[in-house]
Design an enzyme around this catalytic site. Structure first.
Site, PDB file in Angstrom:
ATOM      1  N   GLY A  46       1.011  -1.296   0.233  1.00  0.00           N
ATOM      2  CA  GLY A  46       0.083   0.224   0.037  1.00  0.00           C
ATOM      3  C   GLY A  46       0.827   1.152   0.081  1.00  0.00           C
ATOM      4  O   GLY A  46       1.962   1.196   0.517  1.00  0.00           O
ATOM      5  N   GLN A  51       3.279   9.796   1.226  1.00  0.00           N
ATOM      6  CA  GLN A  51       4.432   9.181   1.299  1.00  0.00           C
ATOM      7  C   GLN A  51       5.023   9.698  -0.153  1.00  0.00           C
ATOM      8  O   GLN A  51       6.355   9.354  -0.128  1.00  0.00           O
ATOM      9  CB  GLN A  51       4.014   7.663   1.328  1.00  0.00           C
ATOM     10  CG  GLN A  51       3.498   7.267   2.424  1.00  0.00           C
ATOM     11  CD  GLN A  51       3.655   5.645   2.487  1.00  0.00           C
ATOM     12  OE1 GLN A  51       2.331   4.999   2.276  1.00  0.00           O
ATOM     13  NE2 GLN A  51       4.431   5.035   2.872  1.00  0.00           N
ATOM     14  N   CYS A  89       6.182  -0.567   6.569  1.00  0.00           N
ATOM     15  CA  CYS A  89       5.750   0.753   5.858  1.00  0.00           C
ATOM     16  C   CYS A  89       6.905   1.051   4.970  1.00  0.00           C
ATOM     17  O   CYS A  89       8.131   0.987   5.325  1.00  0.00           O
ATOM     18  CB  CYS A  89       5.624   1.907   6.746  1.00  0.00           C
ATOM     19  SG  CYS A  89       5.014   3.306   6.124  1.00  0.00           S
ATOM     20  N   LEU A  90       6.576   1.600   3.575  1.00  0.00           N
ATOM     21  CA  LEU A  90       7.687   1.912   2.571  1.00  0.00           C
ATOM     22  C   LEU A  90       8.301   3.127   3.330  1.00  0.00           C
ATOM     23  O   LEU A  90       9.479   3.488   2.804  1.00  0.00           O
ATOM     24  CB  LEU A  90       7.007   2.117   1.346  1.00  0.00           C
ATOM     25  CG  LEU A  90       6.597   0.956   0.593  1.00  0.00           C
ATOM     26  CD1 LEU A  90       5.505   1.423  -0.594  1.00  0.00           C
ATOM     27  CD2 LEU A  90       7.423  -0.139   0.399  1.00  0.00           C
ATOM     28  N   HIS A 131      -4.040   0.967   7.733  1.00  0.00           N
ATOM     29  CA  HIS A 131      -2.712   1.668   7.794  1.00  0.00           C
ATOM     30  C   HIS A 131      -2.650   3.016   6.706  1.00  0.00           C
ATOM     31  O   HIS A 131      -2.031   3.875   7.134  1.00  0.00           O
ATOM     32  CB  HIS A 131      -1.490   0.300   7.217  1.00  0.00           C
ATOM     33  CG  HIS A 131      -0.449   0.754   6.976  1.00  0.00           C
ATOM     34  ND1 HIS A 131       0.660   0.245   7.952  1.00  0.00           N
ATOM     35  CD2 HIS A 131       0.220   1.850   6.302  1.00  0.00           C
ATOM     36  CE1 HIS A 131       1.885   0.868   7.376  1.00  0.00           C
ATOM     37  NE2 HIS A 131       1.734   1.726   6.687  1.00  0.00           N
ATOM     38  N   GLU A 132      -3.224   2.586   5.607  1.00  0.00           N
ATOM     39  CA  GLU A 132      -2.959   3.597   4.495  1.00  0.00           C
ATOM     40  C   GLU A 132      -3.813   5.028   5.029  1.00  0.00           C
ATOM     41  O   GLU A 132      -3.694   6.183   4.833  1.00  0.00           O
ATOM     42  CB  GLU A 132      -3.390   3.034   2.991  1.00  0.00           C
ATOM     43  CG  GLU A 132      -2.455   2.159   2.716  1.00  0.00           C
ATOM     44  CD  GLU A 132      -0.956   2.144   2.742  1.00  0.00           C
ATOM     45  OE1 GLU A 132      -0.672   3.422   2.772  1.00  0.00           O
ATOM     46  OE2 GLU A 132      -0.279   1.366   3.018  1.00  0.00           O
ATOM     47  N   HIS A 135      -2.294   7.056   7.428  1.00  0.00           N
ATOM     48  CA  HIS A 135      -1.117   8.040   6.678  1.00  0.00           C
ATOM     49  C   HIS A 135      -1.862   9.113   6.363  1.00  0.00           C
ATOM     50  O   HIS A 135      -1.341  10.448   6.530  1.00  0.00           O
ATOM     51  CB  HIS A 135      -0.631   7.347   5.516  1.00  0.00           C
ATOM     52  CG  HIS A 135       0.556   6.436   5.694  1.00  0.00           C
ATOM     53  ND1 HIS A 135       1.482   6.891   6.296  1.00  0.00           N
ATOM     54  CD2 HIS A 135       0.614   5.290   5.112  1.00  0.00           C
ATOM     55  CE1 HIS A 135       2.615   6.002   6.370  1.00  0.00           C
ATOM     56  NE2 HIS A 135       1.889   4.918   5.644  1.00  0.00           N
TER      57      HIS A 135
HETATM   58 NI    NI Z   1       2.913   3.084   5.657  1.00  0.00          NI
END
Ligand code: NI
Length: 172
Positions: A46, A51, A89-90, A131-132, A135
């Site tokens: 995701g 991000q 997480c990226l 999670h997204e 963000h």
């Molecule tokens: Ni993340």
């Protein structure tokens, strides 16, 4: 399409509340395509617009072999039943934690044309939805992870999961 640069923890953009998308134009379509390409390139599950430094409520998810694009997503419903598992997480490469979240989530979101749909997800997909969307409100999973894992602990947990999967296969 173009790859976008993924920002990492410490960048203040990750702590901001994103604004809703109001224009469903070619620019948005380009953004969504770039996010999907960037997500695939990073091998992630995701990616949220902040991000890549964009404070708009746009999320893309790749689970179950499918790309999901969620514009202005809202959580409609979550299950009481919980899942506890490994989350990463990226924007925090190489780190993993243990996070408990609802097993099931239903979200309402627009597509790139502005049409509203409802999406249901279980397991990893539900985890990604939540999670997204966090963000978009400036939150990282590290704020409520029960525990951050050392590389040794991660390896051990992955091994356990692999063994469990093999046992399941053996039952077929
Ligand atoms: Ni993340």
């Amino acid at each position: 399409m173009a790859l976008r640069n993924i920002v990492t923890v410490g960048d203040p953009v990750l702590t901001k509340v994103c604004r809703p998308v109001t224009k469903f134009d070619d620019r948005l379509s380009q953004l969504v395509d770039d996010m999907i390409e960037t997500l695939h390139d990073a091998n992630g599950a995701g990616l949220a617009a902040p991000q890549i430094g964009i404070l708009r409520r746009v999320v893309v998810i790749n689970t179950e072999g499918e790309d999901w694009e969620l514009i202005n997503p809202e959580i409609v419903e979550v299950s009481e039943e919980q899942q506890t598992g490994i989350e990463g997480c990226l924007s925090l490469p190489g780190r993993w934690g243990i996070v408990t979240r609802p097993e099931y989530a239903k979200v309402r979101a627009q597509d790139r044309h502005g049409d509203w749909y409802e999406y249901e997800g279980e397991d990893l997909t539900a985890r990604c939805f939540l999670h997204e969307i966090d963000h978009l409100d400036g939150h990282m999973y590290t704020e409520f992870a029960e525990k951050m894992l050392t590389p040794e602990e991660l390896e051990e947990l992955l091994k356990e999961q692999e063994d469990a999967a093999e046992d399941e296969d053996a039952e077929v």
